[in-house]
Design a protein around this motif. Sequence first.
Motif, short mmCIF file in Angstrom:
data_model
loop_
_atom_site.label_atom_id
_atom_site.label_comp_id
_atom_site.label_asym_id
_atom_site.label_seq_id
_atom_site.Cartn_x
_atom_site.Cartn_y
_atom_site.Cartn_z
N PHE A 136 -4.87 -6.43 5.00
CA PHE A 136 -5.85 -7.20 5.75
C PHE A 136 -5.68 -6.95 7.24
N CYS A 137 -6.81 -6.74 7.94
CA CYS A 137 -6.80 -6.59 9.39
C CYS A 137 -7.39 -7.86 9.99
N PRO A 138 -6.59 -8.62 10.74
CA PRO A 138 -7.09 -9.89 11.29
C PRO A 138 -8.08 -9.73 12.45
N CYS A 139 -8.18 -8.56 13.04
CA CYS A 139 -9.07 -8.39 14.19
C CYS A 139 -10.54 -8.57 13.83
N HIS A 140 -10.96 -7.99 12.71
CA HIS A 140 -12.37 -8.09 12.30
C HIS A 140 -12.50 -8.41 10.82
N ASN A 141 -11.48 -9.04 10.26
CA ASN A 141 -11.49 -9.46 8.84
C ASN A 141 -11.78 -8.32 7.89
N SER A 142 -11.17 -7.18 8.13
CA SER A 142 -11.33 -6.04 7.23
C SER A 142 -10.27 -6.11 6.13
N ALA A 143 -10.66 -5.78 4.92
CA ALA A 143 -9.73 -5.76 3.80
C ALA A 143 -9.69 -4.35 3.23
N PHE A 144 -8.50 -3.95 2.78
CA PHE A 144 -8.29 -2.64 2.18
C PHE A 144 -7.55 -2.84 0.86
N SER A 145 -8.01 -2.16 -0.16
CA SER A 145 -7.40 -2.31 -1.49
C SER A 145 -5.97 -1.79 -1.49
N HIS A 146 -5.31 -2.00 -2.61
CA HIS A 146 -3.92 -1.59 -2.78
C HIS A 146 -3.73 -0.09 -2.55
N ASP A 147 -4.77 0.71 -2.84
CA ASP A 147 -4.67 2.16 -2.63
C ASP A 147 -5.23 2.60 -1.26
N GLY A 148 -5.50 1.64 -0.36
CA GLY A 148 -5.90 1.95 1.01
C GLY A 148 -7.39 2.08 1.26
N GLU A 149 -8.21 1.97 0.21
CA GLU A 149 -9.66 2.10 0.37
C GLU A 149 -10.26 0.81 0.91
N ILE A 150 -11.43 0.91 1.58
CA ILE A 150 -12.11 -0.26 2.12
C ILE A 150 -12.52 -1.16 0.96
N SER A 151 -12.27 -2.46 1.12
CA SER A 151 -12.59 -3.43 0.08
C SER A 151 -13.51 -4.48 0.67
N PRO A 153 -17.11 -5.89 2.73
CA PRO A 153 -17.72 -5.51 4.01
C PRO A 153 -16.64 -5.34 5.09
N SER A 154 -16.81 -4.27 5.86
CA SER A 154 -15.80 -3.95 6.88
C SER A 154 -16.41 -3.09 7.96
N PRO A 155 -16.04 -3.31 9.21
CA PRO A 155 -16.51 -2.43 10.28
C PRO A 155 -15.74 -1.10 10.32
N ALA A 156 -14.67 -0.98 9.54
CA ALA A 156 -13.88 0.25 9.54
C ALA A 156 -14.71 1.39 8.93
N ALA A 157 -14.61 2.56 9.52
CA ALA A 157 -15.37 3.73 9.06
C ALA A 157 -14.67 4.46 7.91
N ARG A 158 -13.39 4.19 7.70
CA ARG A 158 -12.65 4.86 6.62
C ARG A 158 -11.54 3.92 6.15
N GLY A 159 -10.92 4.29 5.05
CA GLY A 159 -9.80 3.52 4.54
C GLY A 159 -8.55 3.73 5.38
N LEU A 160 -7.45 3.09 4.98
CA LEU A 160 -6.18 3.26 5.69
C LEU A 160 -5.76 4.71 5.66
N ASP A 161 -5.08 5.14 6.71
CA ASP A 161 -4.65 6.54 6.82
C ASP A 161 -3.36 6.76 6.05
N ALA A 162 -3.46 7.57 4.99
CA ALA A 162 -2.28 7.92 4.20
C ALA A 162 -1.46 8.96 4.96
N LEU A 163 -0.15 8.89 4.81
CA LEU A 163 0.76 9.81 5.48
C LEU A 163 1.54 10.60 4.44
N ALA A 164 1.92 11.82 4.81
CA ALA A 164 2.71 12.67 3.91
C ALA A 164 4.12 12.08 3.77
N VAL A 165 4.66 12.18 2.55
CA VAL A 165 6.00 11.66 2.25
C VAL A 165 6.79 12.72 1.53
N GLU A 166 8.08 12.84 1.86
CA GLU A 166 8.99 13.72 1.15
C GLU A 166 10.26 12.94 0.82
#
Length: 191
Positions: A136-151, A153-166
């Motif tokens: 959850f982003c408190p700035c504009h009440n955006s929600a993102f699902s467990h896998d980072g996708e927009i959940s 209504p949201s002003p965000a243009a994309r889901g959360l940014d996934a990062l590479a892991v090793e």
Amino acid sequence: MNTPHESPNPLPETPPPASGDRREFLKSAACVALGGACVLVPLAAGVTVLLGPLRSAPPDGSWVNLTKIEALPIGAPPRLFQVFVERTDAWTRHGRSAVGAVFLERLDETTVRAFQSACPHLGCSVEWRKEKKHFFCPCHNSAFSHDGEISGPSPAARGLDALAVEIRDEGEVWVKFQTFKAGVKEKLPVA
């Protein structure tokens, strides 16, 4: 009037040819060439050193060790980890300081998922809400699902940014930490 000993049109006196003119010219030319080399080489090296830090490196991120895989139980909610790095900024060297945060979640024995904790809308920090099982982003009440996708209504243009892991030596979890441009649909790295 002319005196009998003077000629009517006296010739200008010309000095006798000097045998050292060619030698003096070669000495002067050698001095200029060597002097120029003595000045230009250090000058070029100085300019290279001075402008070197200003050349921008590609924004490819930094690999950072955040934890051990044993610290992340399988099926547990995502955990927030601060990212500390040493930075060099043009001519200034900064000690270890926090540059951001990452959510880590262990999916199975050898797989860990990482999300940048900054909202892709305006860069506010997101939080994990365990009761609703979403980010959850408190700035504009955006929600993102467990896998980072927009959940929802949201002003965000994309889901959360996934990062590479090793997973490296002895179960160390390394994440390629990067920041991305906020407010655009494309995932564009920022230097």
